[in-house]
Scaffold this motif. Structure first.
Motif, short mmCIF file in Angstrom:
data_model
loop_
_atom_site.label_atom_id
_atom_site.label_comp_id
_atom_site.label_asym_id
_atom_site.label_seq_id
_atom_site.Cartn_x
_atom_site.Cartn_y
_atom_site.Cartn_z
N GLU A 66 0.83 -1.20 0.00
CA GLU A 66 0.00 0.00 0.00
C GLU A 66 0.86 1.26 0.00
O GLU A 66 0.53 2.27 -0.62
N GLU A 67 2.00 1.19 0.70
CA GLU A 67 2.90 2.35 0.71
C GLU A 67 3.53 2.56 -0.65
O GLU A 67 3.75 3.71 -1.08
N LEU A 68 3.83 1.48 -1.36
CA LEU A 68 4.34 1.63 -2.72
C LEU A 68 3.28 2.26 -3.63
O LEU A 68 3.60 3.07 -4.51
N ARG A 69 2.03 1.88 -3.42
CA ARG A 69 0.96 2.49 -4.21
C ARG A 69 0.84 3.98 -3.88
O ARG A 69 0.61 4.81 -4.77
N ASP A 70 0.97 4.31 -2.61
CA ASP A 70 0.95 5.72 -2.22
C ASP A 70 2.11 6.47 -2.87
O ASP A 70 1.98 7.65 -3.24
N HIS A 71 3.25 5.79 -2.97
CA HIS A 71 4.41 6.39 -3.62
C HIS A 71 4.09 6.74 -5.07
O HIS A 71 4.44 7.82 -5.56
N ALA A 85 -0.86 14.09 -10.96
CA ALA A 85 -1.30 15.47 -11.08
C ALA A 85 -2.55 15.68 -10.23
O ALA A 85 -3.17 14.71 -9.77
N GLU A 86 -2.95 16.93 -10.03
CA GLU A 86 -4.09 17.22 -9.16
C GLU A 86 -5.38 16.59 -9.66
O GLU A 86 -6.22 16.18 -8.87
N ASP A 87 -5.53 16.54 -10.99
CA ASP A 87 -6.79 16.03 -11.54
C ASP A 87 -6.67 14.58 -11.99
O ASP A 87 -7.50 14.08 -12.73
N GLU A 88 -5.64 13.88 -11.54
CA GLU A 88 -5.38 12.52 -11.97
C GLU A 88 -6.03 11.53 -11.00
O GLU A 88 -6.00 11.73 -9.78
N PHE A 89 -6.61 10.45 -11.53
CA PHE A 89 -7.27 9.47 -10.68
C PHE A 89 -7.00 8.06 -11.21
O PHE A 89 -6.70 7.86 -12.40
N ALA A 90 -7.08 7.08 -10.33
CA ALA A 90 -6.76 5.70 -10.68
C ALA A 90 -7.97 5.02 -11.32
O ALA A 90 -9.10 5.20 -10.89
N VAL A 91 -7.69 4.22 -12.35
CA VAL A 91 -8.73 3.38 -12.95
C VAL A 91 -8.41 1.90 -12.79
O VAL A 91 -9.22 1.04 -13.11
N GLU A 92 -7.19 1.59 -12.30
CA GLU A 92 -6.83 0.21 -12.01
C GLU A 92 -5.67 0.20 -11.02
O GLU A 92 -4.72 1.00 -11.13
N LYS A 93 -5.77 -0.68 -10.02
CA LYS A 93 -4.67 -0.92 -9.06
C LYS A 93 -4.49 -2.41 -8.91
O LYS A 93 -5.45 -3.14 -8.65
N LYS A 94 -3.25 -2.88 -9.03
CA LYS A 94 -3.01 -4.31 -8.86
C LYS A 94 -1.53 -4.57 -8.67
O LYS A 94 -0.69 -3.69 -8.92
N THR A 95 -1.21 -5.77 -8.28
CA THR A 95 0.17 -6.22 -8.15
C THR A 95 0.50 -7.14 -9.31
O THR A 95 -0.25 -8.07 -9.61
N LEU A 96 1.63 -6.88 -9.99
CA LEU A 96 2.09 -7.70 -11.09
C LEU A 96 3.27 -8.54 -10.65
O LEU A 96 4.11 -8.09 -9.86
N THR A 97 3.35 -9.75 -11.15
CA THR A 97 4.52 -10.59 -10.95
C THR A 97 5.25 -10.72 -12.27
O THR A 97 4.72 -11.29 -13.24
N LEU A 98 6.45 -10.14 -12.34
CA LEU A 98 7.26 -10.16 -13.56
C LEU A 98 8.55 -10.88 -13.24
O LEU A 98 9.46 -10.31 -12.64
N GLY A 99 8.61 -12.15 -13.60
CA GLY A 99 9.76 -12.96 -13.23
C GLY A 99 9.81 -13.10 -11.72
O GLY A 99 8.85 -13.56 -11.09
N ASP A 100 10.92 -12.67 -11.11
CA ASP A 100 11.03 -12.74 -9.66
C ASP A 100 10.70 -11.42 -8.99
O ASP A 100 10.95 -11.23 -7.80
N LEU A 101 10.12 -10.49 -9.77
CA LEU A 101 9.79 -9.17 -9.23
C LEU A 101 8.30 -9.06 -8.92
O LEU A 101 7.45 -9.52 -9.70
N SER A 102 7.99 -8.43 -7.78
CA SER A 102 6.62 -8.06 -7.45
C SER A 102 6.49 -6.56 -7.65
O SER A 102 7.14 -5.77 -6.97
N VAL A 103 5.68 -6.17 -8.61
CA VAL A 103 5.58 -4.77 -9.04
C VAL A 103 4.18 -4.24 -8.77
O VAL A 103 3.19 -4.88 -9.14
N GLU A 104 4.11 -3.07 -8.15
CA GLU A 104 2.81 -2.42 -7.97
C GLU A 104 2.48 -1.61 -9.21
O GLU A 104 3.34 -0.88 -9.74
N ARG A 105 1.24 -1.71 -9.65
CA ARG A 105 0.82 -1.05 -10.88
C ARG A 105 -0.47 -0.27 -10.65
O ARG A 105 -1.42 -0.80 -10.09
N PHE A 145 -1.98 6.88 -18.04
CA PHE A 145 -0.65 6.49 -17.57
C PHE A 145 -0.68 5.07 -17.03
O PHE A 145 -1.61 4.67 -16.33
N ASP A 146 0.35 4.32 -17.37
CA ASP A 146 0.61 3.03 -16.73
C ASP A 146 1.80 3.27 -15.80
O ASP A 146 2.94 3.40 -16.22
N ASN A 147 1.50 3.34 -14.50
CA ASN A 147 2.50 3.67 -13.48
C ASN A 147 2.90 2.41 -12.73
O ASN A 147 2.05 1.64 -12.29
#
Length: 631
Positions: free
Chosen positions: A225-230, A236-256, A267-269
């Motif tokens: 959750e802290e990574l997502r907050d990061h 931007a001020e008018d920016e909002f999320a349309v998808e939140k999830k955790t991705l597994t890419l090889g041995d990496l756990s990536v917040e998206r 944006f794909d963040n």
């Protein structure tokens, strides 16, 4: 030199200059109402929804947007944690997770630090409101703020360093210092890279597609959750999320988080943490649908928080070597090697760099006929001793340092503002061609030998393109001559005139308004016009205010005198002198109160006690004594 030194040090005065019954210069009056625990904000009667303010360790915390939108303050975010608010001539710098707030460079310690709560940056209210000259009133949980809208908002700028996709045989790009790699964004060019390379961005020629990589060092492991907050911290001020999830890419756990701005950008963040380093990488496209992000999935999925130095297909774009970066300011023909943790002040007009270890500034001015670096050094040395009280200076010495462009004269000394904490300054003076170059280096390092070694390494690396300066910079008069000249200011509406030094400048200089404010090398100077207080009422309220107001008590305000005085032109005035003994830099405020034709005129200055010399006070008293009413 004295102007730059004292201008950096005295700005704490801005917090304490106004008497409580004066008002700020009104561009647009503001009445802001909110309440602890309430999601409603009212600005001049117009309501909107906000995240609920709350109290933390006795400090009222509000959403950052309350400050930026209500006051119209400019906002700059660095490294996703350093927040700079610009309000007219005032700058407030806050850091996520730090209780130290800097107001025009002066540190203030709070009981609570700015923090991100549910994706919203919450900041301490009172210190910011006070710095903006507004009045805050509490009634239970209800908060009312009376202030004025900013004259203008801050802006941010970038630089274009050209493309990188012309390197034959290179299919990957990365940074060996920060340790990351990804596929080449071959359809884009490198549009921005910070001095140390921690922030990098590519863009299309039409600026409708962007790829970004930002690297932040943190002190602990983050939760998901802290990574997502990061990630949200980059929104931007008018920016909002349309998808939140955790991705597994090889041995990496990536917040998206996939997000959308209302102006048509998607944006794909993504963010991943390795050790104490967080990598934020993102793609943005200006499009009607998020489907346009699909073309960049392979690029994003190729990101790795590692760098293979032996990979011949990999282009290293690092700007760091042996822990140092080379900062270049093409507009001033300047290059300097700095430790990687130093950063540039992008809002400063002249090249300025700083860190927790020190501060570096660079200025150019014209060389007068017959002047020399040695004569210049002598003048600065004499001015320093005239402009500081002797007990606030020590270890003054003269030396030289070899630069790429010649031998520079150096005036080194230590100063203190409170007779407890001492800092070191090196004022480096170089004459080349028809120009003078002044480099001010301030060392905050408590280890004197380490501080001196860092000074020699940084300043010794400076290289100036003097040919560029000679071709592009002509006559640049410095402030030495201007300090000897005055200009007469007049107010038709309030019927007065006053003579000010030509070297003074201000953002509040409309003499047809009620409030004038000049920030000067050794303090501040103000004129305030009141219509609801007589001179006697003003003077009689001073004793109670300074002895009972909580903020004044905390600053150790002591009313030294409350008497009458006669100005040079025969005008009678109430004179109030107040010492602020417990502030980080002890100061003295002097207020002259004059009444005429239903108006009360308050002429005041606040001066650091370190610079409360006979020459500085006489300059201010000369300005006060020039005040006159027009016949």
């Amino acid at each position: 030199m004295k102007k730059k030194l004292l201008a950096i040090l005295i700005t704490a005065c801005m917090l304490f200059a106004l008497m409580p019954i004066t008002a700020g210069a009104a561009a647009e009056a503001l009445v802001i109402k909110l309440a602890i625990g309430s999601p409603t904000l009212s600005v001049n009667g117009s309501t909107s929804a906000i995240q609920k303010p709350f109290k933390l360790n006795g400090t009222t915390m509000v959403p950052l947007s309350v400050i930026t939108k209500a006051f119209g303050a400019g906002l700059k975010l660095e490294n996703n944690k350093i927040i700079t608010l610009s309000y007219n001539s005032t700058k407030v710098v806050l850091t996520i997770g730090s209780k130290i707030v800097k107001v025009n460079g002066a540190p203030v310690t709070l009981t609570a630090e700015p923090k991100i709560v549910n994706g919203v940056t919450m900041v301490p209210l009172r210190v910011i409101v006070s710095a903006f000259g507004a009045k805050l009133t509490l009634s239970g949980n209800q908060i009312t703020i009376n202030g004025v809208k900013a004259n203008a908002s801050g802006t941010s700028t970038g630089s274009n360093t050209g493309g990188i996709n012309s390197d034959a045989g290179k299919t990957k790009v990365g940074d060996s210092y920060y340790g990351w790699t990804m596929n080449y964004p071959s359809d884009l060019v490198l549009s921005y890279q910070s001095d140390n390379g921690s922030a990098t961005q590519w863009a299309s020629a039409q600026d409708d597609r962007r790829v970004s990589v930002f690297v932040d060092d943190v002190d602990q492991a983050y939760t998901r959750e802290e990574l997502r907050d990061h990630i949200i911290g980059y929104f931007a001020e008018d920016e909002f999320a349309v998808e939140k999830k955790t991705l597994t890419l090889g041995d990496l756990s990536v917040e998206r988080i996939i997000s959308k701005e209302r102006n048509g950008w998607y944006f794909d963040n993504r963010a991943v943490q390795v050790g104490n380093r967080i990598y934020f990488f993102a793609v943005g496209v200006k499009a009607d649908s998020r489907d346009k992000l699909d073309a960049y999935q392979d690029l994003l999925n190729s990101f790795k928080p590692s760098f293979a130095a032996n990979d011949v297909s990999l282009k290293d774009i690092t700007k760091v070597k042996d822990g140092y970066m080379t900062a270049i300011d093409k507009d001033y023909g300047l290059s300097v090697a700095l430790p990687v943790d130093w950063h540039r002040d992008t809002e400063a007009a002249t090249p300025t760099f700083q860190s927790e270890e020190g501060f570096l500034s660079f200025e150019v001015s014209s060389l007068s006929a017959g002047d020399t670096a040695q004569a210049w050094l002598k003048r600065i040395h004499e001015d320093l001793q005239e402009e500081f009280q002797p007990e606030y200076l020590r270890n003054i010495n003269e030396s030289t340092i070899v630069l790429a462009d010649g031998i520079a004269q150096v005036l080194s000394f230590e100063y203190t503002l409170d007779k407890k904490n001492w800092k070191k300054v090196h004022d480096v003076l170089l004459v080349a061609g028809s120009h003078k170059y002044e480099i001010n280096y301030y060392s905050w390092n408590e280890d004197a030998s380490a501080g001196d070694a860092l000074y020699r390494k940084i300043v010794g690396s400076i290289n100036i393109d003097t040919n560029y300066i000679e071709k592009n910079f002509s006559e640049l008069e410095d402030s030495e001559e201007l300090e000897k000249l005055t200009v007469q200011k007049t107010s038709k509406k309030y019927g007065y005139s006053i003579k000010l030094p030509q070297s003074w400048k201000s953002d509040q200089k409309d003499f047809e308004k009620e409030d004038i404010l000049y920030s000067i090398p050794y303090g501040i100077f103000e004129i305030n016009i009141l219509t609801d207080f007589s001179a006697s009422d003003y003077a009689s309220s001073a004793q109670q205010f300074y002895s009972t107001d909580a903020d004044m008590v905390k600053l150790g305000a002591q009313l030294r005198t409350n008497t009458t005085a006669t100005l040079g032109n025969g005008l009678s005035a109430k004179k109030i002198v107040v010492d602020f003994t417990k502030s980080d830099s002890p100061q003295t405020g002097v207020y002259y109160v004059i009444e005429k034709d239903g108006f009360t005129y308050v002429l005041s200055y606040v001066i650091m006690q370190a610079s409360d010399t006979e020459i500085n006070r006489s300059k201010l008293e000369e300005v006060i004594n020039s005040f006159a009413f027009k016949n």
